[in-house]
Every structure is written in C-alpha cells, then in structure tokens.
Design an enzyme around this catalytic site. Structure first.
Site, short mmCIF file in Angstrom:
data_model
loop_
_atom_site.label_atom_id
_atom_site.label_comp_id
_atom_site.label_asym_id
_atom_site.label_seq_id
_atom_site.Cartn_x
_atom_site.Cartn_y
_atom_site.Cartn_z
N HIS A 101 0.84 -1.20 0.00
CA HIS A 101 0.00 0.00 0.00
C HIS A 101 0.88 1.26 0.00
CE1 HIS A 101 -2.70 2.80 2.45
NE2 HIS A 101 -3.36 2.61 1.33
N GLU A 135 -4.60 3.87 -8.16
CA GLU A 135 -5.79 4.53 -7.60
C GLU A 135 -5.87 5.96 -8.11
OE1 GLU A 135 -6.19 4.79 -3.29
OE2 GLU A 135 -7.90 6.12 -3.58
N ASP A 148 0.74 -2.00 4.49
CA ASP A 148 1.89 -1.09 4.61
C ASP A 148 3.17 -1.88 4.92
OD1 ASP A 148 0.10 1.09 4.41
OD2 ASP A 148 -0.25 1.07 6.58
O1 G3P Z 1 -6.50 1.58 -2.65
C1 G3P Z 1 -6.68 1.26 -1.31
C2 G3P Z 1 -6.42 2.44 -0.41
O2 G3P Z 1 -5.22 3.02 -0.80
C3 G3P Z 1 -7.51 3.46 -0.44
O3 G3P Z 1 -7.35 4.45 0.52
O4 G3P Z 1 -6.71 6.67 1.33
O5 G3P Z 1 -5.08 4.80 1.46
O6 G3P Z 1 -5.65 5.81 -0.73
P1 G3P Z 1 -6.13 5.47 0.64
MG MG Z 2 -4.63 4.55 -2.19
#
Ligand code: G3P
Ligand code: MG
Length: 252
Positions: free
Chosen positions: A8, A110, A229
C-alpha cells in the site's frame, strides 16, 4: 487461491510512501503487487502522491494541481519520514511504469479524483499504462462513482470501486457503475459480502491490513487481495497460517 499481497503506497511503513524507495523495497520484500495514488500537476502530468496537498509528505505547502511538474520535482518528499531519505523526489507515473514494466508485479493505480475531479485523469492514466503494455496486470480504482462510469470507455480493463461506507447493496451498486471489482476498508469485511461479490465473479480486495488477526480473517473468507503497509510482516503471517493449517490437517 491465497489473497495477493499488494504493498500500500509501496512498503510505506518502512520508507516514505509513494516514492521509489517504498516501491523498490516492496518488491525486495516480496510483495506481489503495488498500490499507488495518482494526482495531476498544473501541466497535467500524472504524479504519485496520496494527498491533494503536498503539505504532509514534502517540505512545502500547497495543492499538487498548483505546481508544474518541474516545480514539484524540486520538493523534498523524503525528510518528513526520516533524514536518511532527504532529497527523495515525487515520482511521476511514467517513472514508476518505466521501473515496474519488466518486474513480475501487479499494479493498482488509484485515481485520486474523489476530492478534485481532475479533468481527463482516466484517459491520461490509461494512455500511459497502455503505452507500457501493462493494462493486463493493472487494476484501476477510485472512490469516485462517476470516474468508475467514465472508465467504462476503456475496453478490457479491470476497474475497482473503492469504498469506506457500509452499503448492503454494494455489489449490485458497483456492478451498475460498471466496476468489475470491489475494494473495501477492512471494517466492512463480512463473509456474506465476499460470497455475494464472488457470485458475480467480482474480486474483493481489502485495505489496509497490517495485523495478524486481520490477515487471518481475509484468508479464511477467501478475499482476493489485501493492501498492506508492511508486506514483510504479512508474508511471515502467511507462513504462520500455512503452518497452523498443516498442523490441523496432521492431527489424527
Ligand atoms: O487503494 C486502497 C487504499 O489506498 C484506499 O485508501 O486513502 O489509502 O488511498 P487510501
Ligand atoms: Mg490509495
């Protein structure tokens, strides 16, 4: 099939998130995929940064959209995390794709367009992924339902609807939007939701999973991937789960 392990924002507990340090470390540690966040600069260059503003993860303040790419490249995106990373720069989507294209890694890009509706973000990102011939191992995801709809325009891509909100009709809602996968916050995870998604042939992936008990639940529910993470920790947890499973099977 075991859930795939996506780092992540890269290995973001061990190195500054969404930087080449975090991505390279994730690969070294054995992650199977990398999740990263894309925003657009003033001159429409896709860059990898989680927040709309540079304040939390650089030495400057302001919105990403108000910096040109060259201006953004002057920022220090490492020392907020630790002094040893001083001088680390924000990465463009292109730099990342150039690095990843010859590695056996999945990608989750994303689109960060739920707060700022960056014009043409879908097309700009798709064009770069296609250029590097990475469409078949990329998942496009977004919290923005309209962006999911816009992604329908591109054939043969995997689009995931991201959500933090409880919705008992989530699977049908995501299908209506045109998504072919669902990415949910861990606290929304229920066995029935996983079953509903799988009945529609929709993969379901969970964020952000860093604890053993959470990994165990994702594995036992048959989730398709987790975002973490700490990929190194999760790989150890996976081994622990296998060992436990073997012990149970060996019992007379
Ligand atoms: O894509 C999963 C996650 O990254 C979504 O939330 O805020 O960490 O980008 P965020
Ligand atoms: Mg994300």
């Amino acid at each position: 099939m075991d859930p795939k392990i996506f780092a992540h924002r890269g290995a973001s507990k061990r190195a500054p998130e969404n930087t080449m340090h975090a991505f390279k470390l994730a690969y070294f540690l054995g992650a199977q995929g990398i999740e990263t966040d894309v925003q657009l600069t003033k001159d429409d260059i896709p860059v990898l940064i989680h927040d709309e503003q540079v304040t939390r993860t650089t030495n400057r303040t302001g919105y990403v959209k108000d910096f040109t790419f060259n201006q953004l490249k002057q920022l220090d995106a490492g020392s907020w995390f630790a002094q040893e990373y001083r001088g680390t720069t924000i990465v463009s989507l292109d730099e990342f794709l150039q690095w990843i294209h010859d590695k056996p890694l999945y990608l989750n890009i994303e689109l960060k367009n739920n707060k700022i509706n960056y014009k043409n973000l879908e097309a700009i990102v798709y064009e770069r992924i296609d250029y590097y011939q990475l469409v078949n191992r990329t998942i496009f995801s977004t919290f923005n339902p309209n962006s999911v709809k816009r992604l329908r325009e591109f054939n043969d891509i995997e689009t995931a609807f991201l959500t933090l909100q409880k919705n008992k009709n989530l699977v049908s809602y995501a299908l209506e939007l045109g998504a072919n996968a669902i990415h949910i916050k861990y606290r929304l995870l229920h066995q029935t939701l996983v079953k509903k998604a799988h009945k529609e042939n929709m993969p379901i992936r969970i964020f952000t999973v860093n604890k053993f008990a959470h990994v165990k639940k994702c594995f036992s529910f048959g989730c398709d991937a987790i975002f973490t993470d700490v990929p190194d920790k999760i790989l150890k947890y996976r081994q622990r789960l296998y060992k436990n499973e073997r012990k149970i099977k060996q019992k007379p």
